[in-house]
Write a protein that holds these residues in place. Structure first.
Motif, PDB file in Angstrom:
ATOM      1  N   GLU A   1      37.355  38.128  41.718  1.00  0.00           N
ATOM      2  CA  GLU A   1      38.245  37.786  42.821  1.00  0.00           C
ATOM      3  C   GLU A   1      38.350  36.266  42.886  1.00  0.00           C
ATOM      4  OE1 GLU A   1      35.336  39.508  43.455  1.00  0.00           O
ATOM      5  OE2 GLU A   1      35.897  41.449  44.278  1.00  0.00           O
TER       6      GLU A   1
ATOM      7  N   PHE B   1      44.366  40.986  33.325  1.00  0.00           N
ATOM      8  CA  PHE B   1      44.132  42.061  34.285  1.00  0.00           C
ATOM      9  C   PHE B   1      44.959  43.302  33.937  1.00  0.00           C
ATOM     10  CE2 PHE B   1      44.781  44.141  38.461  1.00  0.00           C
ATOM     11  CZ  PHE B   1      43.452  44.333  38.803  1.00  0.00           C
ATOM     12  N   GLY B   2      44.282  44.426  33.779  1.00  0.00           N
ATOM     13  CA  GLY B   2      44.953  45.683  33.467  1.00  0.00           C
ATOM     14  C   GLY B   2      45.132  45.953  31.986  1.00  0.00           C
TER      15      GLY B   2
ATOM     16  N   THR C   1      34.788  42.911  35.203  1.00  0.00           N
ATOM     17  CA  THR C   1      34.645  43.329  33.812  1.00  0.00           C
ATOM     18  C   THR C   1      34.576  42.080  32.947  1.00  0.00           C
ATOM     19  OG1 THR C   1      37.041  43.528  33.445  1.00  0.00           O
ATOM     20  CG2 THR C   1      35.857  45.548  34.043  1.00  0.00           C
TER      21      THR C   1
ATOM     22  N   ASP D   1      39.507  44.689  34.492  1.00  0.00           N
ATOM     23  CA  ASP D   1      39.592  44.853  35.937  1.00  0.00           C
ATOM     24  C   ASP D   1      38.644  43.841  36.566  1.00  0.00           C
ATOM     25  OD1 ASP D   1      40.133  45.881  38.442  1.00  0.00           O
ATOM     26  OD2 ASP D   1      39.537  47.924  37.961  1.00  0.00           O
ATOM     27  N   ILE D   2      38.603  43.798  37.891  1.00  0.00           N
ATOM     28  CA  ILE D   2      37.634  42.941  38.573  1.00  0.00           C
ATOM     29  C   ILE D   2      36.237  43.377  38.162  1.00  0.00           C
ATOM     30  CG2 ILE D   2      36.669  42.352  40.840  1.00  0.00           C
ATOM     31  CD1 ILE D   2      39.523  42.562  41.940  1.00  0.00           C
TER      32      ILE D   2
ATOM     33  N   ARG E   1      37.456  53.649  32.470  1.00  0.00           N
ATOM     34  CA  ARG E   1      37.336  52.478  33.339  1.00  0.00           C
ATOM     35  C   ARG E   1      36.829  51.278  32.567  1.00  0.00           C
ATOM     36  NH1 ARG E   1      34.494  49.116  35.979  1.00  0.00           N
ATOM     37  NH2 ARG E   1      34.670  48.574  38.155  1.00  0.00           N
TER      38      ARG E   1
ATOM     39  N   ILE F   1      41.519  36.776  38.909  1.00  0.00           N
ATOM     40  CA  ILE F   1      42.601  37.657  38.479  1.00  0.00           C
ATOM     41  C   ILE F   1      43.959  37.116  38.912  1.00  0.00           C
ATOM     42  CG2 ILE F   1      41.191  39.748  38.394  1.00  0.00           C
ATOM     43  CD1 ILE F   1      42.565  40.499  41.133  1.00  0.00           C
TER      44      ILE F   1
ATOM     45  N   ARG G   1      44.165  46.733  28.087  1.00  0.00           N
ATOM     46  CA  ARG G   1      43.224  47.662  27.454  1.00  0.00           C
ATOM     47  C   ARG G   1      42.816  47.131  26.081  1.00  0.00           C
ATOM     48  NH1 ARG G   1      42.857  52.721  29.554  1.00  0.00           N
ATOM     49  NH2 ARG G   1      44.286  53.207  31.235  1.00  0.00           N
TER      50      ARG G   1
ATOM     51  N   GLU H   1      45.578  36.815  35.337  1.00  0.00           N
ATOM     52  CA  GLU H   1      46.673  37.739  35.606  1.00  0.00           C
ATOM     53  C   GLU H   1      47.159  38.409  34.324  1.00  0.00           C
ATOM     54  OE1 GLU H   1      51.079  37.762  37.723  1.00  0.00           O
ATOM     55  OE2 GLU H   1      50.006  35.884  37.492  1.00  0.00           O
TER      56      GLU H   1
ATOM     57  N   VAL I   1      39.483  49.132  30.524  1.00  0.00           N
ATOM     58  CA  VAL I   1      40.567  48.417  31.189  1.00  0.00           C
ATOM     59  C   VAL I   1      40.016  47.160  31.837  1.00  0.00           C
ATOM     60  CG1 VAL I   1      42.315  48.540  33.011  1.00  0.00           C
ATOM     61  CG2 VAL I   1      41.813  50.560  31.630  1.00  0.00           C
TER      62      VAL I   1
END
Length: 104
Positions: free
Chosen positions: A50, A72-73, A31, A28-29, A23, A63, A75, A69, A26
């Protein structure tokens, strides 16, 4: 030899640590993402949030923004190509860690 209970507990802890590590790797929101700008050589970090919590001047980016965008996601080790102010950049994801509100 380990008893079945000890072995089961050890395997459960190993799986939990793996999930936490995966987790944190990656974007993400909530991070913090460290990037290297491959076009200009600079390094920066951003916190992905957000849309309602975005504060771009403080590097809290939505994001849903073009830059957020793209990140986001992603790695650690990924190269992404966000657009910002009409330009496309090539950036390398250097580090991703969970971020908490108390760190601001």
């Amino acid at each position: 030899m380990l008893s079945p209970q000890l072995l089961g507990g050890l395997l459960a802890r190993m799986e939990q640590r793996k999930r936490q590590r995966d987790r944190s790797m990656v974007a993400d929101i909530d991070t913090r993402v460290w990037i290297i700008d491959l076009d200009h050589g600079g390094e920066m970090d951003f916190v992905l949030v957000e849309p309602s919590r975005a504060k771009p001047n403080l590097r809290f980016i939505s994001i849903l923004s073009p830059f957020g965008e793209a990140l986001f996601g992603a790695r650690v080790g990924d190269m992404v190509h966000p657009r910002f102010l009409g330009h496309e950049y090539s950036v390398l994801i250097k580090r991703v860690e969970p971020w908490q509100e108390s760190e601001s």
